[in-house]
Design a protein around this motif. Structure first.
Motif, PDB file in Angstrom:
ATOM      1  N   GLY A 131      76.157   6.315  -4.833  1.00  0.00           N
ATOM      2  CA  GLY A 131      75.523   7.438  -5.525  1.00  0.00           C
ATOM      3  C   GLY A 131      74.049   7.538  -5.170  1.00  0.00           C
ATOM      4  N   ALA A 132      73.397   6.376  -5.077  1.00  0.00           N
ATOM      5  CA  ALA A 132      71.967   6.359  -4.758  1.00  0.00           C
ATOM      6  C   ALA A 132      71.711   6.913  -3.362  1.00  0.00           C
ATOM      7  CB  ALA A 132      71.415   4.942  -4.880  1.00  0.00           C
ATOM      8  N   ALA A 133      72.648   6.643  -2.429  1.00  0.00           N
ATOM      9  CA  ALA A 133      72.496   7.156  -1.068  1.00  0.00           C
ATOM     10  C   ALA A 133      72.508   8.681  -1.079  1.00  0.00           C
ATOM     11  CB  ALA A 133      73.600   6.610  -0.172  1.00  0.00           C
ATOM     12  N   ILE A 134      73.425   9.265  -1.854  1.00  0.00           N
ATOM     13  CA  ILE A 134      73.492  10.731  -1.932  1.00  0.00           C
ATOM     14  C   ILE A 134      72.233  11.263  -2.632  1.00  0.00           C
ATOM     15  CG2 ILE A 134      74.823  12.717  -2.749  1.00  0.00           C
ATOM     16  CD1 ILE A 134      77.295  10.940  -2.733  1.00  0.00           C
ATOM     17  N   THR A 135      71.831  10.581  -3.717  1.00  0.00           N
ATOM     18  CA  THR A 135      70.621  10.992  -4.431  1.00  0.00           C
ATOM     19  C   THR A 135      69.408  10.960  -3.507  1.00  0.00           C
ATOM     20  OG1 THR A 135      71.546  10.071  -6.464  1.00  0.00           O
ATOM     21  CG2 THR A 135      69.193  10.541  -6.475  1.00  0.00           C
ATOM     22  N   SER A 136      69.339   9.934  -2.637  1.00  0.00           N
ATOM     23  CA  SER A 136      68.171   9.840  -1.761  1.00  0.00           C
ATOM     24  C   SER A 136      68.145  11.002  -0.771  1.00  0.00           C
ATOM     25  CB  SER A 136      68.135   8.485  -1.041  1.00  0.00           C
ATOM     26  OG  SER A 136      69.174   8.388  -0.107  1.00  0.00           O
ATOM     27  N   ILE A 137      69.313  11.422  -0.304  1.00  0.00           N
ATOM     28  CA  ILE A 137      69.360  12.565   0.621  1.00  0.00           C
ATOM     29  C   ILE A 137      68.949  13.841  -0.114  1.00  0.00           C
ATOM     30  CG2 ILE A 137      70.861  14.007   2.044  1.00  0.00           C
ATOM     31  CD1 ILE A 137      72.544  11.358   2.495  1.00  0.00           C
ATOM     32  N   LEU A 138      69.499  14.044  -1.321  1.00  0.00           N
ATOM     33  CA  LEU A 138      69.167  15.240  -2.111  1.00  0.00           C
ATOM     34  C   LEU A 138      67.672  15.297  -2.419  1.00  0.00           C
ATOM     35  CD1 LEU A 138      72.086  15.538  -4.722  1.00  0.00           C
ATOM     36  CD2 LEU A 138      71.577  17.052  -2.790  1.00  0.00           C
ATOM     37  N   SER A 139      67.101  14.138  -2.805  1.00  0.00           N
ATOM     38  CA  SER A 139      65.689  14.140  -3.194  1.00  0.00           C
ATOM     39  C   SER A 139      64.791  14.310  -1.975  1.00  0.00           C
ATOM     40  CB  SER A 139      65.338  12.867  -3.967  1.00  0.00           C
ATOM     41  OG  SER A 139      65.695  11.733  -3.225  1.00  0.00           O
ATOM     42  N   LEU A 151      69.272  17.576  -9.523  1.00  0.00           N
ATOM     43  CA  LEU A 151      69.151  16.116  -9.669  1.00  0.00           C
ATOM     44  C   LEU A 151      69.100  15.734 -11.147  1.00  0.00           C
ATOM     45  CD1 LEU A 151      66.601  15.301  -6.816  1.00  0.00           C
ATOM     46  CD2 LEU A 151      68.884  14.304  -7.058  1.00  0.00           C
ATOM     47  N   GLY A 152      68.339  16.516 -11.919  1.00  0.00           N
ATOM     48  CA  GLY A 152      68.243  16.261 -13.362  1.00  0.00           C
ATOM     49  C   GLY A 152      69.604  16.360 -14.029  1.00  0.00           C
ATOM     50  N   VAL A 153      70.384  17.375 -13.613  1.00  0.00           N
ATOM     51  CA  VAL A 153      71.728  17.550 -14.180  1.00  0.00           C
ATOM     52  C   VAL A 153      72.606  16.350 -13.815  1.00  0.00           C
ATOM     53  CG1 VAL A 153      73.841  18.933 -14.033  1.00  0.00           C
ATOM     54  CG2 VAL A 153      71.619  20.069 -14.238  1.00  0.00           C
ATOM     55  N   LEU A 154      72.509  15.896 -12.553  1.00  0.00           N
ATOM     56  CA  LEU A 154      73.328  14.757 -12.107  1.00  0.00           C
ATOM     57  C   LEU A 154      72.966  13.474 -12.853  1.00  0.00           C
ATOM     58  CD1 LEU A 154      73.389  15.557  -8.289  1.00  0.00           C
ATOM     59  CD2 LEU A 154      75.381  15.433  -9.784  1.00  0.00           C
ATOM     60  N   PHE A 155      71.652  13.258 -13.067  1.00  0.00           N
ATOM     61  CA  PHE A 155      71.224  12.072 -13.828  1.00  0.00           C
ATOM     62  C   PHE A 155      71.756  12.144 -15.261  1.00  0.00           C
ATOM     63  CE2 PHE A 155      67.467  11.627 -10.795  1.00  0.00           C
ATOM     64  CZ  PHE A 155      67.960  10.473 -10.216  1.00  0.00           C
ATOM     65  N   THR A 156      71.644  13.335 -15.874  1.00  0.00           N
ATOM     66  CA  THR A 156      72.116  13.503 -17.247  1.00  0.00           C
ATOM     67  C   THR A 156      73.623  13.265 -17.324  1.00  0.00           C
ATOM     68  OG1 THR A 156      70.432  15.211 -17.446  1.00  0.00           O
ATOM     69  CG2 THR A 156      71.998  15.040 -19.255  1.00  0.00           C
ATOM     70  N   TRP A 157      74.329  13.803 -16.347  1.00  0.00           N
ATOM     71  CA  TRP A 157      75.776  13.659 -16.279  1.00  0.00           C
ATOM     72  C   TRP A 157      76.154  12.176 -16.262  1.00  0.00           C
ATOM     73  CZ3 TRP A 157      79.055  17.348 -12.732  1.00  0.00           C
ATOM     74  CH2 TRP A 157      80.429  17.155 -13.010  1.00  0.00           C
TER      75      TRP A 157
END
Lengths: 145, 146
Positions: free
Chosen positions: A15-23, A44-50
């Motif tokens: 998940g962090a790998a995908i988050t790093s690409i998105l960010s 990203l905020g929505v994904l973190f909340t999810w």
């Protein structure tokens, strides 16, 4: 006493790998197309909340279980979800900085995206979970229990 | 546009450098001078059901863990094996989940944290995080553990 379901630590790293690409995309866009960057930070905020509200239905977790997990050997060690959850809260805090701060100053979108990128990148590629590292320290200070 | 690409690449480089710095320093450990002593009575821990009242003859290895520490079980297994292999070595584990005051007292910021004590119970070496291979053994050799 809450029951904690332990998780395969490679799931959050995926998940962090995908988050790093998105960010990273959000950071790049924040310097060129601010409204698109803003939308990415909101995503990203929505994904973190999810991941905080319902980690089992999260798309990253789902795709890990569906596509990645079957190709891997059984995990050597399972991980307690508490520090991971805290790390997601830290991520959400930085996303909120971009979401709220971005209304007033576009540069805060870049700052927010850069912090999320560094944290997610270190987690995915170096196994360093910044939020997890902070967890004990913050408990020591007594902010969370 | 060029500056944008340059800044994005700079961000990736900064994160990568931070990762290598972390990898270099994580688990190295360092010698402790000033010899803070561990008080076993105050530590009040048990091993295999019995309270620990004496230090190891040659050295003692103390590991601080928490319930939620993901990397601790592997380190505990490695140190237990080490204890069986070496004479005069005592290995104890302290769970600080409910004893967060101990973390403040010993200035522990992360788990696992490992201390190596001399026979008098003085802290001689400490490692924050998962110890690098042989970091603990090298230290034990210095204390005369065979």
């Amino acid at each position: 006493m809450t029951i904690n379901t332990h998780v395969d630590p490679r799931g959050p790293r995926f998940g962090a790998a995908i988050t790093s690409i998105l960010s990273l995309i959000a950071f790049f866009l924040s310097l060129t197309n601010q409204s698109l960057a803003y939308a990415t930070v909101v995503a990203l905020g929505v994904l973190f909340t999810w991941s905080l509200v319902s980690p089992s239905t999260h798309p990253f977790g789902w795709s890990f279980r569906k596509f990645i997990r079957p190709k891997l050997a059984a995990p050597k060690e399972l991980e307690d979800p508490r520090p991971l959850k805290f790390a997601q809260q830290v991520g959400l805090a930085f996303a909120l900085l971009g979401i709220v701060g971005g209304i007033f100053s576009a540069s805060l979108i870049s700052v927010s995206a850069a912090f999320i990128f560094i944290a997610a990148f270190l987690n995915a590629f170096f196994g360093l979970c910044l939020g997890c590292q902070l967890y004990l320290l913050i408990r020591r200070v007594g902010i969370i229990r | 546009m060029e500056t944008t690409i340059a800044l994005t690449i700079a961000l990736i480089i900064v994160a990568t450098l931070a990762g290598f710095v972390y990898r270099f320093f994580h688990g190295r450990g360092h010698s402790v001078s000033g010899a803070q002593c561990i008080n076993l009575e105050k530590l009040n821990i048990s091993k295999n059901g019995d309270p620990v009242t004496a230090f190891g003859r040659e050295a003692t290895v103390v590991l601080f863990s928490t319930e939620y520490c993901g990397q601790c079980p592997a380190v505990i297994r490695a140190l237990s094996k080490l204890e069986h292999r070496k004479g005069g070595l005592l290995f104890i584990e302290v769970d600080i989940t409910q004893r967060i005051d101990l973390a403040a007292h010993f200035n522990i910021n992360q788990t696992p944290t490992v201390f190596v004590l001399n026979p008098a119970g003085e802290i001689r070496f400490r490692v924050s995080g998962v110890p690098k291979p042989n970091a603990i053994e090298t230290e034990l050799t210095k204390l005369g553990v065979k």
